[in-house]
Design a protein around this motif. Sequence first.
Motif, PDB file in Angstrom:
ATOM      1  N   GLN A 131       0.847  -1.154  -0.159  1.00 51.72           N
ATOM      2  CA  GLN A 131      -0.090  -0.065  -0.150  1.00 51.72           C
ATOM      3  C   GLN A 131       0.710   1.101   0.031  1.00 51.72           C
ATOM      4  OE1 GLN A 131      -2.276  -1.092   3.389  1.00 51.72           O
ATOM      5  NE2 GLN A 131      -4.059  -1.117   2.209  1.00 51.72           N
ATOM      6  N   LEU A 132       1.914   1.216   0.749  1.00 49.30           N
ATOM      7  CA  LEU A 132       2.986   2.266   0.822  1.00 49.30           C
ATOM      8  C   LEU A 132       3.561   2.665  -0.418  1.00 49.30           C
ATOM      9  CD1 LEU A 132       4.891   2.319   4.178  1.00 49.30           C
ATOM     10  CD2 LEU A 132       2.790   3.713   3.569  1.00 49.30           C
ATOM     11  N   GLN A 133       4.054   1.421  -1.293  1.00 52.72           N
ATOM     12  CA  GLN A 133       4.388   1.529  -2.571  1.00 52.72           C
ATOM     13  C   GLN A 133       3.455   2.330  -3.520  1.00 52.72           C
ATOM     14  OE1 GLN A 133       5.837  -2.172  -3.647  1.00 52.72           O
ATOM     15  NE2 GLN A 133       7.613  -2.072  -2.313  1.00 52.72           N
ATOM     16  N   THR A 134       2.289   1.683  -3.526  1.00 53.65           N
ATOM     17  CA  THR A 134       1.400   2.269  -4.402  1.00 53.65           C
ATOM     18  C   THR A 134       1.047   3.933  -3.997  1.00 53.65           C
ATOM     19  OG1 THR A 134      -0.177   0.168  -4.374  1.00 53.65           O
ATOM     20  CG2 THR A 134      -1.167   2.256  -5.004  1.00 53.65           C
ATOM     21  N   ARG A 135       0.882   4.222  -2.828  1.00 54.38           N
ATOM     22  CA  ARG A 135       0.826   5.682  -2.457  1.00 54.38           C
ATOM     23  C   ARG A 135       2.116   6.426  -2.887  1.00 54.38           C
ATOM     24  NH1 ARG A 135       0.058   5.539   3.657  1.00 54.38           N
ATOM     25  NH2 ARG A 135      -1.662   4.170   2.747  1.00 54.38           N
ATOM     26  N   GLY A 136       3.238   5.986  -2.659  1.00 58.52           N
ATOM     27  CA  GLY A 136       4.334   6.591  -3.240  1.00 58.52           C
ATOM     28  C   GLY A 136       4.427   6.936  -4.700  1.00 58.52           C
ATOM     29  N   ARG A 137       3.933   5.834  -5.126  1.00 63.15           N
ATOM     30  CA  ARG A 137       3.706   6.247  -6.955  1.00 63.15           C
ATOM     31  C   ARG A 137       2.982   7.268  -7.231  1.00 63.15           C
ATOM     32  NH1 ARG A 137       4.576   0.303  -7.040  1.00 63.15           N
ATOM     33  NH2 ARG A 137       2.161   0.028  -6.983  1.00 63.15           N
ATOM     34  N   ARG A 138       1.718   7.155  -6.491  1.00 64.75           N
ATOM     35  CA  ARG A 138       0.549   8.259  -6.911  1.00 64.75           C
ATOM     36  C   ARG A 138       1.140   9.509  -6.321  1.00 64.75           C
ATOM     37  NH1 ARG A 138      -4.905   5.411  -4.522  1.00 64.75           N
ATOM     38  NH2 ARG A 138      -5.267   4.167  -6.381  1.00 64.75           N
ATOM     39  N   GLN A 139       1.703   9.834  -5.063  1.00 59.84           N
ATOM     40  CA  GLN A 139       2.488  11.042  -4.744  1.00 59.84           C
ATOM     41  C   GLN A 139       3.291  11.677  -5.501  1.00 59.84           C
ATOM     42  OE1 GLN A 139       3.612   9.701  -0.966  1.00 59.84           O
ATOM     43  NE2 GLN A 139       1.807  10.623   0.146  1.00 59.84           N
ATOM     44  N   MET A 140       4.179  10.625  -6.260  1.00 59.49           N
ATOM     45  CA  MET A 140       5.263  10.949  -7.405  1.00 59.49           C
ATOM     46  C   MET A 140       4.526  11.337  -8.583  1.00 59.49           C
ATOM     47  SD  MET A 140       8.641  11.005  -7.819  1.00 59.49           S
ATOM     48  CE  MET A 140       7.983  12.729  -8.433  1.00 59.49           C
ATOM     49  N   PHE A 141       3.433  10.851  -9.069  1.00 51.87           N
ATOM     50  CA  PHE A 141       2.599  11.332 -10.232  1.00 51.87           C
ATOM     51  C   PHE A 141       2.317  12.627  -9.944  1.00 51.87           C
ATOM     52  CE2 PHE A 141      -1.164  11.782 -12.770  1.00 51.87           C
ATOM     53  CZ  PHE A 141      -0.704  11.665 -13.921  1.00 51.87           C
ATOM     54  N   SER A 142       1.641  12.965  -8.857  1.00 45.87           N
ATOM     55  CA  SER A 142       1.009  14.383  -8.405  1.00 45.87           C
ATOM     56  C   SER A 142       2.293  15.020  -8.534  1.00 45.87           C
ATOM     57  CB  SER A 142       0.338  14.129  -7.250  1.00 45.87           C
ATOM     58  OG  SER A 142      -0.745  12.986  -7.073  1.00 45.87           O
ATOM     59  N   ALA A 143       3.083  14.786  -7.858  1.00 47.89           N
ATOM     60  CA  ALA A 143       4.465  15.844  -7.849  1.00 47.89           C
ATOM     61  C   ALA A 143       4.686  16.232  -9.299  1.00 47.89           C
ATOM     62  CB  ALA A 143       5.666  15.273  -6.883  1.00 47.89           C
ATOM     63  N   GLN A 144       4.945  15.304 -10.120  1.00 49.36           N
ATOM     64  CA  GLN A 144       5.509  15.601 -11.394  1.00 49.36           C
ATOM     65  C   GLN A 144       4.215  16.445 -12.263  1.00 49.36           C
ATOM     66  OE1 GLN A 144       5.750  11.944 -13.658  1.00 49.36           O
ATOM     67  NE2 GLN A 144       5.884  12.940 -15.547  1.00 49.36           N
ATOM     68  N   GLN A 145       3.097  16.111 -11.914  1.00 49.59           N
ATOM     69  CA  GLN A 145       1.943  16.830 -12.589  1.00 49.59           C
ATOM     70  C   GLN A 145       1.947  18.380 -12.115  1.00 49.59           C
ATOM     71  OE1 GLN A 145      -0.521  15.936 -15.180  1.00 49.59           O
ATOM     72  NE2 GLN A 145       1.316  14.853 -15.323  1.00 49.59           N
ATOM     73  N   ALA A 146       2.338  18.466 -10.745  1.00 48.85           N
ATOM     74  CA  ALA A 146       2.130  19.980 -10.077  1.00 48.85           C
ATOM     75  C   ALA A 146       3.578  20.519 -10.596  1.00 48.85           C
ATOM     76  CB  ALA A 146       2.361  19.745  -8.582  1.00 48.85           C
ATOM     77  N   ALA A 147       4.610  20.095 -10.662  1.00 45.98           N
ATOM     78  CA  ALA A 147       5.698  20.556 -11.425  1.00 45.98           C
ATOM     79  C   ALA A 147       5.583  21.131 -12.724  1.00 45.98           C
ATOM     80  CB  ALA A 147       6.894  19.512 -10.975  1.00 45.98           C
ATOM     81  N   GLU A 148       4.953  20.312 -13.540  1.00 44.07           N
ATOM     82  CA  GLU A 148       4.854  20.696 -14.640  1.00 44.07           C
ATOM     83  C   GLU A 148       4.118  22.023 -14.905  1.00 44.07           C
ATOM     84  OE1 GLU A 148       2.939  18.859 -18.862  1.00 44.07           O
ATOM     85  OE2 GLU A 148       3.913  17.551 -17.474  1.00 44.07           O
ATOM     86  N   PHE A 149       2.849  21.936 -14.333  1.00 42.58           N
ATOM     87  CA  PHE A 149       1.761  23.053 -14.301  1.00 42.58           C
ATOM     88  C   PHE A 149       2.556  24.374 -13.634  1.00 42.58           C
ATOM     89  CE2 PHE A 149      -1.369  25.753 -12.410  1.00 42.58           C
ATOM     90  CZ  PHE A 149      -2.387  25.790 -13.624  1.00 42.58           C
ATOM     91  N   VAL A 150       3.206  24.323 -12.438  1.00 41.52           N
ATOM     92  CA  VAL A 150       3.933  25.268 -11.959  1.00 41.52           C
ATOM     93  C   VAL A 150       4.738  26.070 -12.825  1.00 41.52           C
ATOM     94  CG1 VAL A 150       5.061  26.105  -9.842  1.00 41.52           C
ATOM     95  CG2 VAL A 150       3.031  24.632  -9.451  1.00 41.52           C
ATOM     96  N   ALA A 151       5.516  25.137 -13.223  1.00 42.67           N
ATOM     97  CA  ALA A 151       6.789  25.636 -14.077  1.00 42.67           C
ATOM     98  C   ALA A 151       6.413  26.195 -15.180  1.00 42.67           C
ATOM     99  CB  ALA A 151       7.657  24.509 -14.391  1.00 42.67           C
ATOM    100  N   LEU A 152       5.520  25.754 -16.098  1.00 45.57           N
ATOM    101  CA  LEU A 152       4.712  26.432 -17.264  1.00 45.57           C
ATOM    102  C   LEU A 152       3.986  27.678 -17.044  1.00 45.57           C
ATOM    103  CD1 LEU A 152       3.744  23.148 -19.219  1.00 45.57           C
ATOM    104  CD2 LEU A 152       5.803  24.357 -19.474  1.00 45.57           C
ATOM    105  N   SER A 153       3.444  27.686 -15.908  1.00 47.60           N
ATOM    106  CA  SER A 153       2.682  28.826 -15.555  1.00 47.60           C
ATOM    107  C   SER A 153       3.687  29.820 -15.260  1.00 47.60           C
ATOM    108  CB  SER A 153       1.725  28.422 -14.344  1.00 47.60           C
ATOM    109  OG  SER A 153       0.632  27.533 -14.884  1.00 47.60           O
ATOM    110  N   LYS A 154       4.309  29.735 -14.559  1.00 49.32           N
ATOM    111  CA  LYS A 154       5.493  30.913 -14.093  1.00 49.32           C
ATOM    112  C   LYS A 154       5.948  31.411 -15.397  1.00 49.32           C
ATOM    113  CE  LYS A 154       8.098  33.024 -11.277  1.00 49.32           C
ATOM    114  NZ  LYS A 154       7.380  34.115 -10.317  1.00 49.32           N
ATOM    115  N   LEU A 155       6.340  30.497 -16.267  1.00 55.91           N
ATOM    116  CA  LEU A 155       7.105  31.039 -17.574  1.00 55.91           C
ATOM    117  C   LEU A 155       6.137  31.493 -18.638  1.00 55.91           C
ATOM    118  CD1 LEU A 155       9.620  28.427 -18.020  1.00 55.91           C
ATOM    119  CD2 LEU A 155       9.899  30.693 -17.180  1.00 55.91           C
TER     120      LEU A 155
END
Length: 402
Positions: A131-155
């Motif tokens: 369960q922790l591995q599944t949650r970690g993968r989900r959190q990593m995907f969310s972090a990736q999506q947030a990073a993409e949105f925030v970086a592109l919006s900033k620029l």
Amino acid sequence: MVRTVSDTQQQMVLVEPVVGIAPNPIHRWWAVPLAGIAMVVLVGVLLASFFTASRLESIKRPYAIVPSDAEEVESRITLEGVQRYPANGQILFVTIRQPELSLLSWLMFRNDDDISLRTYEDIYGTSTPQQLQTRGRRQMFSAQQAAEFVALSKLGFPVEKKQGAIIIDQFVCIEANAEGTACAAEAPSSDVLDPDDELVSIDGEKIETVSDLMPILAGLEPGDVVTVEYIRPGTDGTQSGDVELTSSPDDPDRTIIGFIPLDTTTVDNSPFPITIATDGIGGPSAGLAFTLTLIDELTPGDLTGGKTIAVTGEIDIEGNVGAIGGLAQKASAVRQTGTKFFIVPASQSDESLAAARAVVEGEVQIITVATLDEALDVLASPEIGGNSNEIGQPGKDFEPLS
């Protein structure tokens, strides 16, 4: 000076015979128990290396948080259809491991400041490792999506976000222990629901996003009982149960189910494909490092002033930097690379910041930031010399490369 192996060998040749003297037999007798003791010690070490510390009831904390790696982000990012600007400096993301210790490792490192001993509950809580591995993968995907949105919006790039499903990340703590170091009681909903459950309806009313949930809760009171339908990973179909609602710790007049949702927001209509290889990474703590690297790769110049900068911290869709676990162990990993600057979340506890600074012993400057903009200001400081004050918004004039 010895120039070759033959030189060494020549020095070992005896020119004249030497008459040897046999050792006293009593000295030979001592060799037997000494060899036996050495064999017992060797066998003991081998057994201790395979014997897990958790098998001894006297060892209460057989798990540990230990330093892992500080790796550069740039090679993990693939950009298509857009100009990429290689930088001279590097941004590192930092990882830790949480192994179960062998008895030998526990004996050797239990007093080492670079590791932090833990119980099974500290590492896994009520969740299974899967369960922790599944949650970690989900959190990593969310972090990736947030990073993409925030970086592109900033620029200034044209980019939109889309809300995702309601998935439980963790439960709200309604009562801390006496020391204030752990949660003594979670929201009543934790008696029925688990982390990673996806909510699909409340009292028969379908919900798909957080926006669907809020109007329903607005008409209910703390203490009300509702029937929640949910999907649990690893099971077939949906399940349901009755949960008692509670009030928000921050706003007693607001009714909540009592959980903190995983950020499932995704990037919608990205102007060009972005891929971040996240194999071997779990959890959201690389979010800020991903965001800064994307900004660096999409703008001319050098965001880090040509230096290597280690970065850790979650990033949410609004550009806020969130606290992470294992900060002292991550600081140790940074120190071992020789990196001199480490940007960390300002929301870390005073205790974790003090522990991290104690581990690096002044060899690494630990700098706290609360938002992406604060991180960019740090990189533009005279000490680092990055060009973050000059990046502008090149995305406003973006045209895809042919």
